[in-house]
Scaffold this motif. Sequence first.
Motif, PDB file in Angstrom:
ATOM      1  N   PHE A   1       0.826  -1.216   0.000  1.00 54.06           N
ATOM      2  CA  PHE A   1       0.000   0.000   0.000  1.00 54.06           C
ATOM      3  C   PHE A   1       0.860   1.265   0.000  1.00 54.06           C
ATOM      4  O   PHE A   1       0.429   2.300  -0.507  1.00 54.06           O
ATOM      5  N   ALA A   2       2.069   1.184   0.540  1.00 53.19           N
ATOM      6  CA  ALA A   2       2.948   2.360   0.548  1.00 53.19           C
ATOM      7  C   ALA A   2       3.294   2.783  -0.878  1.00 53.19           C
ATOM      8  O   ALA A   2       3.639   3.940  -1.131  1.00 53.19           O
ATOM      9  N   ARG A   3       3.191   1.834  -1.819  1.00 54.49           N
ATOM     10  CA  ARG A   3       3.496   2.152  -3.224  1.00 54.49           C
ATOM     11  C   ARG A   3       2.269   2.652  -3.976  1.00 54.49           C
ATOM     12  O   ARG A   3       2.349   2.985  -5.151  1.00 54.49           O
ATOM     13  N   GLN A   4       1.098   2.704  -3.327  1.00 51.00           N
ATOM     14  CA  GLN A   4      -0.149   3.106  -3.996  1.00 51.00           C
ATOM     15  C   GLN A   4      -0.476   4.562  -3.663  1.00 51.00           C
ATOM     16  O   GLN A   4      -0.110   5.055  -2.610  1.00 51.00           O
ATOM     17  N   SER A   5      -1.204   5.210  -4.585  1.00 50.60           N
ATOM     18  CA  SER A   5      -1.619   6.572  -4.248  1.00 50.60           C
ATOM     19  C   SER A   5      -3.124   6.647  -3.983  1.00 50.60           C
ATOM     20  O   SER A   5      -3.589   7.521  -3.258  1.00 50.60           O
ATOM     21  N   SER A   6      -3.902   5.699  -4.530  1.00 56.81           N
ATOM     22  CA  SER A   6      -5.347   5.817  -4.353  1.00 56.81           C
ATOM     23  C   SER A   6      -5.945   4.672  -3.531  1.00 56.81           C
ATOM     24  O   SER A   6      -7.151   4.518  -3.460  1.00 56.81           O
ATOM     25  N   LEU A   7      -5.083   3.853  -2.930  1.00 60.76           N
ATOM     26  CA  LEU A   7      -5.591   2.761  -2.090  1.00 60.76           C
ATOM     27  C   LEU A   7      -5.086   2.962  -0.665  1.00 60.76           C
ATOM     28  O   LEU A   7      -3.897   3.189  -0.454  1.00 60.76           O
ATOM     29  N   VAL A   8      -6.005   2.883   0.285  1.00 56.58           N
ATOM     30  CA  VAL A   8      -5.616   2.993   1.693  1.00 56.58           C
ATOM     31  C   VAL A   8      -5.984   1.688   2.390  1.00 56.58           C
ATOM     32  O   VAL A   8      -7.091   1.172   2.214  1.00 56.58           O
ATOM     33  N   LEU A   9      -5.035   1.158   3.139  1.00 56.57           N
ATOM     34  CA  LEU A   9      -5.258  -0.089   3.878  1.00 56.57           C
ATOM     35  C   LEU A   9      -5.773   0.238   5.272  1.00 56.57           C
ATOM     36  O   LEU A   9      -5.239   1.123   5.940  1.00 56.57           O
ATOM     37  N   GLU A  10      -6.804  -0.476   5.710  1.00 52.23           N
ATOM     38  CA  GLU A  10      -7.220  -0.369   7.115  1.00 52.23           C
ATOM     39  C   GLU A  10      -6.993  -1.709   7.804  1.00 52.23           C
ATOM     40  O   GLU A  10      -7.548  -2.734   7.408  1.00 52.23           O
ATOM     41  N   LEU A  11      -6.138  -1.699   8.814  1.00 50.37           N
ATOM     42  CA  LEU A  11      -5.929  -2.867   9.661  1.00 50.37           C
ATOM     43  C   LEU A  11      -6.766  -2.641  10.911  1.00 50.37           C
ATOM     44  O   LEU A  11      -6.576  -1.644  11.609  1.00 50.37           O
ATOM     45  N   LYS A  12      -7.688  -3.548  11.168  1.00 43.25           N
ATOM     46  CA  LYS A  12      -8.632  -3.360  12.277  1.00 43.25           C
ATOM     47  C   LYS A  12      -8.317  -4.394  13.348  1.00 43.25           C
ATOM     48  O   LYS A  12      -8.219  -5.584  13.045  1.00 43.25           O
ATOM     49  N   THR A  13      -8.181  -3.963  14.595  1.00 41.14           N
ATOM     50  CA  THR A  13      -7.697  -4.912  15.602  1.00 41.14           C
ATOM     51  C   THR A  13      -8.214  -4.606  17.005  1.00 41.14           C
ATOM     52  O   THR A  13      -8.624  -3.471  17.304  1.00 41.14           O
TER      53      THR A  13
END
Length: 365
Positions: free
Chosen positions: A164-176
């Motif tokens: 995701f660090a290489r993406q500009s329009s995708l955001v990762l959500e880690l839910k915990t």
Amino acid sequence: MKLELDAIVIEEACRESALARRILARADGIPIDYVADTRASIVADRSARDAFAAAKRRMIVTSKRGGFVIACPAASSKFACCGYLVMNLASNCPMDCSYCFLQEYLADNPGFRIYANYADAFDELERLSRTAGGRSLRIGTGELTDSLAFDRLTSVSVDLVEFFARQSSLVLELKTKTDEIENLMRVDPRGQTLVSWTLSPDAVFRSSERGTASPALRIAAARRVLDAGYRVAFHLDPIIAYPGAQTDYTALLEALFDTIAPERISFMSLGGLRMTPALRRIVRSRFPNDPMMVGEDVLSPDGRFRAFAPLRVGLYRALHDRIRRAGVVSPLYLCMEPPSVHERVFGTRPASPGALGECLVQERG
Ligand code: SF4
């Protein structure tokens, strides 16, 4: 948090995968079994006293045959939702919350699966990104599992954050609900990963959230990842309307805002306890002594039991007021509530899922 497993079952075809090799190196005495076909390990063992609990303790390393990314299953025209995409890299969770919907959703195939071919999801995401027409998309891995509960064994989070660090329009959500963040400390998210914690007051944690980190540890972990360059968000979900709930949830918010500057929070969500009749039966049979699960409730038009609407709305309003007074300017939304409840709490019609989704991925602070 201690990850307790009785066995690890590895599909022969995944034996040489990077994921299986990492898990083997860290299994630390947990019995390992290799099988050609994992189906017998995935289905519920009806002879076990608590088949669902037994399945959580059996990790199965297998391949996913279908796609990884889908629209959030909670989304529907009945709810004022948040335009979320779900990436299923695992199925079931080693923790055991009384209210968890997986008890019904995975009742017939509860084996705790993780997918060795998870990197195939990256091709799907790249295709999605190309067809998104410039829109930002939020993709979460915490729908059918907890995003970080087994990360110590798998280190999947490292590959995810780097992708995701290489993406500009995708955001990762880690839910915990854990404080398993050591792997996250090793990678630079470049603003593209958001870690969200589900928070409950101590009374709910002690009564209903087996195997999770305490609320204080979750908040402390949030502070560390924020300082390391991650975005953070918080879900108060499920909010349980027990006697003293308003005082306890307000105290929880105070503790949160003492540690995390409100203006640095990317978004917050609120959601009331809701259970289908089938889930409610399972919960009351597995956890008959959990007082949080036996409050008075009514059947809502969508077929789920919830606390009376005036009680829910009263709690939502009080928490909304406290959150805004603290200085949280980022979006606040209700999860799985109809637009009518949204209007009674916020005084406005909800934004469309797409518009809200766009808001949630904006950078803050
Ligand atoms: S942490 Fe989430 S996925 Fe795991 S048991 Fe609790 S509610 Fe279910």
